[in-house]
Design a protein around this motif. Structure first.
Motif, PDB file in Angstrom:
ATOM      1  N   GLY A  81     -45.939 -42.953  36.268  1.00 15.54           N
ATOM      2  CA  GLY A  81     -45.327 -41.624  36.355  1.00 15.54           C
ATOM      3  C   GLY A  81     -45.233 -40.934  35.004  1.00 15.54           C
ATOM      4  N   GLU A  82     -44.054 -40.377  34.725  1.00 19.33           N
ATOM      5  CA  GLU A  82     -43.848 -39.638  33.483  1.00 19.33           C
ATOM      6  C   GLU A  82     -43.983 -40.538  32.258  1.00 19.33           C
ATOM      7  N   GLY A  83     -43.606 -41.816  32.414  1.00 20.26           N
ATOM      8  CA  GLY A  83     -43.748 -42.755  31.300  1.00 20.26           C
ATOM      9  C   GLY A  83     -45.188 -42.913  30.880  1.00 20.26           C
ATOM     10  N   GLU A 140     -36.065 -47.615  24.196  1.00 18.16           N
ATOM     11  CA  GLU A 140     -35.748 -47.633  22.765  1.00 18.16           C
ATOM     12  C   GLU A 140     -37.009 -47.405  21.931  1.00 18.16           C
ATOM     13  N   LEU A 141     -38.133 -47.973  22.382  1.00 21.98           N
ATOM     14  CA  LEU A 141     -39.401 -47.749  21.707  1.00 21.98           C
ATOM     15  C   LEU A 141     -39.776 -46.269  21.783  1.00 21.98           C
ATOM     16  N   TYR A 142     -39.628 -45.690  22.972  1.00 19.19           N
ATOM     17  CA  TYR A 142     -39.894 -44.260  23.152  1.00 19.19           C
ATOM     18  C   TYR A 142     -39.046 -43.420  22.202  1.00 19.19           C
ATOM     19  N   ASP A 143     -37.783 -43.761  22.076  1.00 14.72           N
ATOM     20  CA  ASP A 143     -36.861 -43.009  21.226  1.00 14.72           C
ATOM     21  C   ASP A 143     -37.277 -43.092  19.758  1.00 14.72           C
ATOM     22  N   VAL A 144     -37.643 -44.296  19.301  1.00 12.84           N
ATOM     23  CA  VAL A 144     -38.037 -44.479  17.901  1.00 12.84           C
ATOM     24  C   VAL A 144     -39.347 -43.754  17.599  1.00 12.84           C
TER      25      VAL A 144
END
Length: 242
Positions: free
Chosen positions: A75-77, A138-142
């Motif tokens: 999906g969006e990920g 968390e990986l996405y955020d970093v």
């Protein structure tokens, strides 16, 4: 054994994979070069490729991260993963990678991904699945807020598709746990990310290192050319003399 074994090289990665002891610590040495980089992408890559195994380690790490992330999310990920790697590939082609990425944050990104792969190599449980989903977020955020340039990070952060999924709690809420044969490749990748010892210290046992060094050095010894068969001493003559 994992460090010394030669991969089959029959997987889906489009590159040659070498025994891990040859790639030991190479990722971290390459990151040190990137963090200290004050020149162009071409100059950085030129310094990395002076050590061929460092270049192999960087390439394997890059392609493995892309493969793992695309296999985990949907999906969006998946749209986010595809967008990130599309931007990176375009930057590589335009020789502008050092402007697209904040290379000083590479260690932070790598630590997040090491934590994620450490979960994925274990047998799936509901608790681990939640932990992996949280690790991906968390990986996405970093990556979005620290690793990308401020302009590109803002574009992705305000991307309507991602913003809606994030606000509704759907972004990376579901993880597709790796299965065989991907799990073996994932274990290798996790080990590659954690290897910080010098290759001179693998294996740790001194006698094992001595024997391996003796064997490998013997492969490069000068050996006289063998005589033609017609000039060799026959076996029956050797036996009768003894």
């Amino acid at each position: 054994m994992d460090l010394l074994s030669m991969p089959s090289n029959t997987g889906s990665l489009q590159l040659v994979q070498w025994p891990l002891f040859l790639l030991s610590s190479k990722i971290y040495l390459a990151i040190d070069l990137a963090v200290d980089c004050k020149d162009t992408q071409q100059d950085l890559w030129s310094r990395i490729t002076r050590d061929e195994y460092m270049a192999y380690a960087v390439q394997e790490c890059y392609y493995s991260i892309e493969k793992v992330l695309l296999s985990l999310v949907d999906g969006e990920g998946k749209l986010w993963v595809e967008r990130i790697f599309r931007e990176i590939k375009n930057s590589i082609e335009e020789n502008s990678l050092v402007m697209t990425l904040n290379l000083k944050k590479l260690n932070l990104v790598l630590s997040r991904f090491t934590a994620l792969t450490g979960l994925l190599i274990m047998d799936e449980t509901p608790q681990l699945a939640k932990g992996a989903a949280r690790a991906v977020f968390e990986l996405y955020d970093v990556v979005t807020h620290n690793h990308l340039s401020s302009e590109l990070g803002e574009q992705i952060d305000t991307w309507n598709i991602l913003a809606r999924a994030r606000n509704e709690g759907r972004l990376f809420s579901r993880i597709e746990w790796p299965r065989d044969p991907d799990i073996e490749q994932l274990k290798r990748f996790n080990l590659l990310l954690k290897l910080k010892d010098s290759a001179n210290n693998i294996p740790k046992n001194r006698e094992a290192r001595r024997r391996l060094e003796f064997f490998t050095n013997s492969l490069f010894m000068h050996m006289p050319a063998a005589k033609p068969v017609s000039e060799m001493m026959p076996f029956w003559y050797v036996f009768t003399r003894t």
